[in-house]
Design an enzyme around this catalytic site. Structure first.
Site, short mmCIF file in Angstrom:
data_model
loop_
_atom_site.label_atom_id
_atom_site.label_comp_id
_atom_site.label_asym_id
_atom_site.label_seq_id
_atom_site.Cartn_x
_atom_site.Cartn_y
_atom_site.Cartn_z
N SER A 133 -16.57 -23.42 5.66
CA SER A 133 -16.96 -23.11 4.23
C SER A 133 -16.12 -22.15 3.65
O SER A 133 -16.27 -21.74 2.30
CB SER A 133 -18.64 -22.68 3.89
OG SER A 133 -19.27 -23.51 4.64
N HIS A 167 -14.06 -30.13 3.64
CA HIS A 167 -15.44 -29.34 3.70
C HIS A 167 -16.50 -30.42 2.90
O HIS A 167 -16.26 -30.83 1.78
CB HIS A 167 -14.98 -28.18 2.37
CG HIS A 167 -16.35 -27.53 2.14
ND1 HIS A 167 -16.31 -26.73 0.96
CD2 HIS A 167 -17.32 -27.03 3.11
CE1 HIS A 167 -17.54 -25.99 1.08
NE2 HIS A 167 -18.14 -26.15 2.11
N GLU A 179 -14.48 -31.30 -0.22
CA GLU A 179 -13.13 -30.69 -0.95
C GLU A 179 -12.13 -30.60 0.21
O GLU A 179 -12.43 -30.40 1.25
CB GLU A 179 -13.70 -29.17 -1.00
CG GLU A 179 -13.13 -28.31 -1.99
CD GLU A 179 -13.84 -26.89 -2.30
OE1 GLU A 179 -14.58 -26.49 -1.49
OE2 GLU A 179 -13.62 -26.32 -3.20
N ASN A 217 -17.71 -22.42 -3.15
CA ASN A 217 -18.23 -21.44 -2.59
C ASN A 217 -17.80 -20.19 -3.49
O ASN A 217 -18.68 -19.32 -3.53
CB ASN A 217 -18.35 -21.19 -1.23
CG ASN A 217 -19.07 -22.20 -0.54
OD1 ASN A 217 -20.30 -22.45 -0.88
ND2 ASN A 217 -18.79 -22.84 0.60
N1 LIG Z 1 -25.05 -25.64 5.87
C1 LIG Z 1 -24.12 -26.06 4.77
O1 LIG Z 1 -24.72 -26.30 3.52
C2 LIG Z 1 -22.59 -26.33 5.04
C3 LIG Z 1 -22.10 -26.60 3.94
C4 LIG Z 1 -20.86 -27.08 4.11
C5 LIG Z 1 -20.11 -26.67 4.99
N2 LIG Z 1 -20.53 -25.93 6.08
C6 LIG Z 1 -20.07 -25.52 7.40
O2 LIG Z 1 -20.43 -26.45 8.42
C7 LIG Z 1 -20.15 -25.70 9.62
C8 LIG Z 1 -21.62 -26.04 10.43
O3 LIG Z 1 -22.66 -25.70 9.63
P1 LIG Z 1 -24.22 -26.01 9.83
O4 LIG Z 1 -24.78 -25.73 8.70
O5 LIG Z 1 -24.26 -27.44 10.26
O6 LIG Z 1 -24.36 -25.17 11.20
P2 LIG Z 1 -25.54 -25.32 12.05
O7 LIG Z 1 -25.93 -23.93 12.46
O8 LIG Z 1 -26.60 -26.38 11.81
O9 LIG Z 1 -24.95 -26.15 13.31
C9 LIG Z 1 -23.65 -25.63 14.03
C10 LIG Z 1 -23.75 -26.04 15.45
O10 LIG Z 1 -22.53 -25.63 16.06
C11 LIG Z 1 -22.82 -25.71 17.29
N3 LIG Z 1 -21.72 -24.83 18.23
C12 LIG Z 1 -21.53 -23.58 18.08
N4 LIG Z 1 -20.48 -23.17 18.91
C13 LIG Z 1 -19.98 -24.35 19.30
C14 LIG Z 1 -18.90 -24.77 20.11
N5 LIG Z 1 -18.02 -23.76 20.67
N6 LIG Z 1 -18.72 -26.10 20.63
C15 LIG Z 1 -19.45 -27.04 19.82
N7 LIG Z 1 -20.60 -26.81 19.33
C16 LIG Z 1 -20.81 -25.44 18.84
C17 LIG Z 1 -24.11 -25.12 17.72
O11 LIG Z 1 -25.01 -25.40 18.84
C18 LIG Z 1 -24.77 -25.76 16.26
O12 LIG Z 1 -25.58 -26.95 16.64
C19 LIG Z 1 -19.95 -24.47 9.31
O13 LIG Z 1 -18.61 -23.90 9.28
C20 LIG Z 1 -20.49 -24.22 8.00
O14 LIG Z 1 -19.76 -23.06 7.11
C21 LIG Z 1 -22.25 -25.68 5.93
#
Ligand SMILES: NC(=O)c1ccc[n+]([C@@H]2O[C@H](COP(=O)([O-])OP(=O)(O)OC[C@H]3O[C@@H](n4cnc5c(N)ncnc54)[C@H](O)[C@@H]3O)[C@@H](O)[C@H]2O)c1
Length: 315
Positions: A133, A167, A179, A217
């Site tokens: 993000s 994204h 994005e 963002n």
């Molecule tokens: N939450 C949102 O609204 C949103 C929107 C767009 C982008 N993002 C981005 O997407 C990504 C994930 O966000 P999320 O909300 O799904 O987070 P989340 O915390 O729900 O999930 C992240 C997952 O990654 C896993 N993980 C951590 N280290 C790891 C590794 N080394 N190998 C494999 N898995 C691993 C964790 O166990 C967890 O299940 C982030 O970069 C976040 O910034 C989030």
């Protein structure tokens, strides 16, 4: 064959992280883009199991609403393959994903490690996308070099060229936008193929240069942060802040409910990245946001944020 399949050429997709975003990406890849094999992994076996159960729940919901037939849901389910780590993405010496999308925790160190492992495991032809993000895609791309590659070697020069930011938005099956963020190093053909892939997932694609927060963002997070500061200063209640934006501005969700939905840890990390990289005080994260993350109150995914969430509503 689904729309655009010839343009993107993805027959096997790897997804790293089966949290709310990774699971959603795996879902649209299997259901919309109809990628024949979607390999899903997570560092936590329990989270991987939860992700697969949620995938089934999303399919059942679409069937009950008449969006998918039972046959289509069964076909999508058959495309999903949970695997137990990055080495398992390489199915055999001549069978590996054409694209991997990383959606692991928003942390530079975590992502650099993942991209180093991906580069050491998969051929140079594999597109490596990050769903970050806010983190510099250029920095992540610089880590996509095989472990034993020598400086100036083909691996060291070509590795980062196949990395870009893709994204997706939360919840991925519902939100229509992707994005696309090329790193400084990304080659044009990778951008074109990734664009075609996102369209095959049913998304409209916008492009942003690699600046902290990209376009989305950079606009959204200061707004959410200001709402948290409004609460922190006691100007109004959380309910009234959210109601103000919902009924006064026509937002589908108030900013505090949206922060819970995104994840307060993710919001904090994005604000910290924008603040650190620009040194601009308008991106200073609210102290309350930091304290809530200190308490482990991450929002919907942990059951508590500005509001409380029963366990059957979480990924
Ligand atoms: N939450 C949102 O609204 C949103 C929107 C767009 C982008 N993002 C981005 O997407 C990504 C994930 O966000 P999320 O909300 O799904 O987070 P989340 O915390 O729900 O999930 C992240 C997952 O990654 C896993 N993980 C951590 N280290 C790891 C590794 N080394 N190998 C494999 N898995 C691993 C964790 O166990 C967890 O299940 C982030 O970069 C976040 O910034 C989030």
């Amino acid at each position: 064959m689904a729309v655009n399949a010839a343009k993107h050429g993805v027959k096997t997709l790897g997804v790293i992280g089966s949290g709310q975003m990774g699971l959603g990406i795996a879902f649209v890849a299997a259901v919309k883009a109809q990628v024949p094999k979607v390999l899903l992994c997570d560092a936590s076996p329990a989270q991987l199991k939860k992700g697969v159960a949620f995938f089934d729940k999303l399919l059942a919901k679409d069937v009950s609403k008449g969006k998918l037939t039972q046959e289509e849901a069964d076909a999508a389910k058959a495309r999903l393959h949970p695997v137990d780590g990055i080495p398992a993405l390489k199915l055999s010496s001549d069978d590996s994903p054409q694209m991997v999308i990383e959606a692991a925790t928003e942390s530079l160190a975590v992502k650099q490690k993942i991209f180093g492992s991906l580069a050491s495991t998969l051929p140079l032809s594999t597109i490596l996308a990050t769903n970050t993000s806010s983190i510099s895609v250029t920095k992540i791309a610089a880590s996509a070099i095989a472990e034993n590659a020598k400086a100036g070697s083909e691996d060291a020069i070509e590795g980062p060229k196949r990395v870009l930011g893709l994204h997706f938005f939360n919840p991925v099956p519902v939100m229509k936008l992707v994005e696309l963020i090329p790193a400084l190093q990304t080659s044009k053909d990778i951008v074109d193929r990734a664009h075609a892939f996102a369209e095959a997932c049913g998304k409209t694609v916008t492009h942003s240069t690699d600046v902290p927060g990209f376009v989305s963002n950079r606009l959204l997070m200061p707004f959410i942060n200001e709402a948290i500061m409004t609460l922190e200063k006691g100007i109004s209640s959380k309910e009234d802040i959210d109601t103000c934006l919902r009924f006064g501005m026509g937002h589908p969700m108030g900013p505090l409910a949206l922060a819970d939905f995104i994840g307060l840890d993710t919001c904090l990390y994005i604000m910290e990245t924008m603040y650190r990289e620009t040194c601009d005080s308008k991106y200073r994260p609210s102290v309350l946001l930091g304290r809530m993350v200190d308490a482990g109150w991450y929002g919907k995914k942990s059951g508590k944020g500005f509001y409380d969430y029963p366990s059957d509503t979480r990924v």
